[in-house]
Design a protein around this motif. Structure first.
Motif: not given
Length: 164
Positions: A117-118, A123-129, A156-159
């Motif tokens: 997930f970005f 501006g963060a990167l994390t693992d996605a399932p 990803l961004r806020p809805k």
């Protein structure tokens, strides 16, 4: 009279020390990580490796964020050294580089194939399932080429709130 710097420890000596305790955060985890990959454990490499995996958890970092963490930890290291060290860690198979937007690189200590997930807002990167990801079909590679890997970065961004 100036003293010459102490010689760098050998990988065998570091591995012997690392057998004493692998459970707490400590530089020996970083030293072992480097030695197991055949990377010479210089002081700066061990310091950066300890920041990356010293507690046993995977990390997603940029060169700038690792540089800041190193400075905060009192390490004297240049940003160029951080970049060069991260590239060396990737070449040794210790990390993978994930490029976002073609210009920003993140470095991931999790070497298993997995999506990311970005988070655009931060501006963060994390693992996605990975369990829910399905890639049903890929295009054929051009003549004489083969697909080496597929990197999945889900932005990803806020809805957007729709007024009632």
């Amino acid at each position: 009279m100036t003293q010459s710097p102490a010689p760098e420890p050998t990988c065998q000596a570091l591995q012997d020390k690392s057998l004493q305790d692998k459970t707490k955060r400590d530089p020996r985890r970083g030293e072992t990580w480097l030695c197991d990959a055949g990377v010479r454990p210089t002081r700066q490499r061990v310091a950066l490796a300890t920041l990356l995996i010293g507690d046993g958890h995977d990390r997603h970092v940029t060169a700038e964020s690792l540089f800041a963490a190193a400075r905060d930890a009192g390490e004297k290291v240049s940003l160029a050294t951080v970049y060069n060290t991260l590239r060396a860690f990737c070449q040794a198979g210790l990390m993978q580089e994930v490029t976002v937007d073609g210009s920003r690189s993140y470095f991931d200590t999790n070497m298993n194939e997995h999506p990311h997930f970005f988070w655009e807002e931060h501006g963060a990167l994390t693992d996605a399932p990975a369990k829910d990801l399905q890639i049903a079909r890929l295009p054929d590679a051009p003549e004489g080429m083969e697909i080496a890997s597929v990197d999945v970065v889900i932005r990803l961004r806020p809805k957007t709130q729709v007024p009632h």
